[in-house]
Scaffold this motif. Structure first.
Motif, PDB file in Angstrom:
ATOM      1  N   GLU A   4      14.736 -25.901  25.633  1.00 11.33           N
ATOM      2  CA  GLU A   4      13.495 -26.014  26.388  1.00 11.33           C
ATOM      3  C   GLU A   4      12.443 -26.811  25.594  1.00 11.33           C
ATOM      4  O   GLU A   4      11.749 -27.659  26.149  1.00 11.33           O
ATOM      5  N   TYR A   5      12.372 -26.574  24.294  1.00  8.08           N
ATOM      6  CA  TYR A   5      11.387 -27.279  23.464  1.00  8.08           C
ATOM      7  C   TYR A   5      11.808 -28.732  23.212  1.00  8.08           C
ATOM      8  O   TYR A   5      10.962 -29.618  23.139  1.00  8.08           O
ATOM      9  N   LEU A   6      13.116 -28.971  23.121  1.00 15.33           N
ATOM     10  CA  LEU A   6      13.592 -30.350  23.019  1.00 15.33           C
ATOM     11  C   LEU A   6      13.281 -31.123  24.299  1.00 15.33           C
ATOM     12  O   LEU A   6      12.927 -32.301  24.259  1.00 15.33           O
ATOM     13  N   LYS A   7      13.397 -30.441  25.437  1.00 13.01           N
ATOM     14  CA  LYS A   7      13.071 -31.056  26.717  1.00 13.01           C
ATOM     15  C   LYS A   7      11.574 -31.405  26.767  1.00 13.01           C
ATOM     16  O   LYS A   7      11.203 -32.481  27.225  1.00 13.01           O
ATOM     17  N   ILE A   8      10.717 -30.516  26.277  1.00 16.12           N
ATOM     18  CA  ILE A   8       9.277 -30.780  26.225  1.00 16.12           C
ATOM     19  C   ILE A   8       9.005 -31.976  25.312  1.00 16.12           C
ATOM     20  O   ILE A   8       8.239 -32.879  25.655  1.00 16.12           O
ATOM     21  N   ALA A   9       9.660 -32.002  24.148  1.00 15.45           N
ATOM     22  CA  ALA A   9       9.462 -33.109  23.207  1.00 15.45           C
ATOM     23  C   ALA A   9       9.907 -34.427  23.834  1.00 15.45           C
ATOM     24  O   ALA A   9       9.223 -35.451  23.713  1.00 15.45           O
ATOM     25  N   PHE A  10      11.042 -34.425  24.536  1.00 18.66           N
ATOM     26  CA  PHE A  10      11.528 -35.639  25.184  1.00 18.66           C
ATOM     27  C   PHE A  10      10.573 -36.097  26.282  1.00 18.66           C
ATOM     28  O   PHE A  10      10.204 -37.277  26.352  1.00 18.66           O
ATOM     29  N   PRO A  56       7.312 -26.405  33.667  1.00 20.13           N
ATOM     30  CA  PRO A  56       6.818 -25.070  34.047  1.00 20.13           C
ATOM     31  C   PRO A  56       6.395 -24.222  32.841  1.00 20.13           C
ATOM     32  O   PRO A  56       5.822 -23.149  33.006  1.00 20.13           O
ATOM     33  N   ASN A  57       6.656 -24.727  31.640  1.00 19.98           N
ATOM     34  CA  ASN A  57       6.324 -23.969  30.431  1.00 19.98           C
ATOM     35  C   ASN A  57       4.840 -24.129  30.117  1.00 19.98           C
ATOM     36  O   ASN A  57       4.408 -25.120  29.556  1.00 19.98           O
ATOM     37  N   SER A  58       4.055 -23.151  30.481  1.00 19.94           N
ATOM     38  CA  SER A  58       2.617 -23.203  30.209  1.00 19.94           C
ATOM     39  C   SER A  58       2.246 -22.275  29.052  1.00 19.94           C
ATOM     40  O   SER A  58       1.109 -21.850  28.938  1.00 19.94           O
ATOM     41  N   THR A  59       3.231 -22.005  28.194  1.00 15.94           N
ATOM     42  CA  THR A  59       2.984 -21.117  27.059  1.00 15.94           C
ATOM     43  C   THR A  59       2.281 -21.865  25.936  1.00 15.94           C
ATOM     44  O   THR A  59       2.264 -23.094  25.899  1.00 15.94           O
ATOM     45  N   LEU A  60       1.745 -21.115  25.015  1.00 15.89           N
ATOM     46  CA  LEU A  60       1.097 -21.701  23.843  1.00 15.89           C
ATOM     47  C   LEU A  60       2.099 -22.534  23.047  1.00 15.89           C
ATOM     48  O   LEU A  60       1.807 -23.656  22.642  1.00 15.89           O
ATOM     49  N   SER A  61       3.297 -22.005  22.854  1.00 13.86           N
ATOM     50  CA  SER A  61       4.301 -22.738  22.075  1.00 13.86           C
ATOM     51  C   SER A  61       4.733 -24.020  22.787  1.00 13.86           C
ATOM     52  O   SER A  61       5.009 -25.033  22.134  1.00 13.86           O
ATOM     53  N   GLY A  63       2.754 -25.895  24.737  1.00 17.41           N
ATOM     54  CA  GLY A  63       1.641 -26.823  24.518  1.00 17.41           C
ATOM     55  C   GLY A  63       1.616 -27.363  23.104  1.00 17.41           C
ATOM     56  O   GLY A  63       1.356 -28.553  22.875  1.00 17.41           O
ATOM     57  N   ILE A  64       1.899 -26.489  22.140  1.00 19.83           N
ATOM     58  CA  ILE A  64       1.934 -26.921  20.733  1.00 19.83           C
ATOM     59  C   ILE A  64       3.087 -27.883  20.497  1.00 19.83           C
ATOM     60  O   ILE A  64       2.942 -28.868  19.775  1.00 19.83           O
ATOM     61  N   THR A  65       4.223 -27.632  21.127  1.00 21.43           N
ATOM     62  CA  THR A  65       5.360 -28.543  21.006  1.00 21.43           C
ATOM     63  C   THR A  65       4.983 -29.932  21.516  1.00 21.43           C
ATOM     64  O   THR A  65       5.263 -30.946  20.867  1.00 21.43           O
ATOM     65  N   ALA A  66       4.323 -29.987  22.669  1.00 25.33           N
ATOM     66  CA  ALA A  66       3.887 -31.278  23.223  1.00 25.33           C
ATOM     67  C   ALA A  66       2.881 -31.942  22.281  1.00 25.33           C
ATOM     68  O   ALA A  66       2.980 -33.147  22.009  1.00 25.33           O
ATOM     69  N   ALA A  67       1.930 -31.195  21.762  1.00 28.38           N
ATOM     70  CA  ALA A  67       0.912 -31.752  20.870  1.00 28.38           C
ATOM     71  C   ALA A  67       1.540 -32.269  19.575  1.00 28.38           C
ATOM     72  O   ALA A  67       1.211 -33.371  19.118  1.00 28.38           O
ATOM     73  N   ILE A  68       2.438 -31.507  18.995  1.00 25.25           N
ATOM     74  CA  ILE A  68       3.103 -31.938  17.758  1.00 25.25           C
ATOM     75  C   ILE A  68       3.897 -33.219  18.007  1.00 25.25           C
ATOM     76  O   ILE A  68       3.873 -34.149  17.197  1.00 25.25           O
ATOM     77  N   THR A  69       4.588 -33.281  19.141  1.00 29.83           N
ATOM     78  CA  THR A  69       5.347 -34.484  19.492  1.00 29.83           C
ATOM     79  C   THR A  69       4.416 -35.691  19.580  1.00 29.83           C
ATOM     80  O   THR A  69       4.728 -36.763  19.053  1.00 29.83           O
ATOM     81  N   LEU A  70       3.263 -35.526  20.211  1.00 29.21           N
ATOM     82  CA  LEU A  70       2.292 -36.617  20.315  1.00 29.21           C
ATOM     83  C   LEU A  70       1.794 -37.051  18.943  1.00 29.21           C
ATOM     84  O   LEU A  70       1.688 -38.250  18.660  1.00 29.21           O
TER      85      LEU A  70
END
Length: 171
Positions: A4-10, A56-61, A63-70
């Motif tokens: 799920e977090y790899l999908k967010i990062a991608f 659909p992942n609106s969790t803190l983790s 959002g942080i995954t997306a921010a770290i990726t950016l």
């Protein structure tokens, strides 16, 4: 869970590079010359792509995954741009001549979609009354318009001379 977090990062990576490409294609003037319409557009774009990044992942983790990726992509891209002039020019473009020795380059105005009114406003913001007084005006890579004028240079030189005279008189 890690998937799920790899999908967010991608997804975040795809959105990041899409936004860079879109800004490059639609013009650099959008970066610095923000109008009300531009501000609303940017706010709506950020809201539109948020769901594309985190789904659909609106969790803190999430959002942080997306921010770290950016942050990581931004750091890596800036490093690449620093090391490669060709890539830097391709992504960020080159400065564009708008006025030279008092003459407006109308072709470059059309290419950059800058109106005469926007150009005249930039000239006035730099303390120059008329376009014919402008030695050089450039649309910079960051979207700002730089204006150099002989009258400005003379004013600056006069100020420096008067400061030197005051300094010498006080010594």
């Amino acid at each position: 869970m890690a998937y799920e977090y790899l999908k967010i990062a991608f997804s975040t990576t795809v959105v990041y590079f899409f936004i860079i490409l879109a800004l490059r294609l639609f013009g650099k003037k959008e970066l610095a010359q923000l109008t009300t319409v531009d501000l609303v557009f940017i706010l709506l774009i950020s809201n539109a792509v948020q769901n594309a990044m985190v789904g659909p992942n609106s969790t803190l983790s999430g959002g942080i995954t997306a921010a770290i990726t950016l942050f990581i992509w931004n750091y890596l891209l800036k490093l690449l741009l620093y090391r490669s002039r060709k890539l830097d020019d391709a992504i960020q473009g080159k400065p564009i001549l708008l006025i030279y020795k008092g003459y407006v380059n109308e072709e470059n105005l059309r290419k950059t979609r800058i109106t005469f009114e926007e150009l005249y406003e930039a000239v006035r913001e730099h303390g120059v009354k008329e376009v014919k007084e402008v030695d050089l005006a450039m649309l910079e890579r960051d979207g700002n318009i730089s204006v150099l004028s002989d009258s400005f240079s003379k004013k600056t030189l006069k100020k420096r001379k008067s400061h030197r005279a005051v300094k010498q008189n006080t010594e």
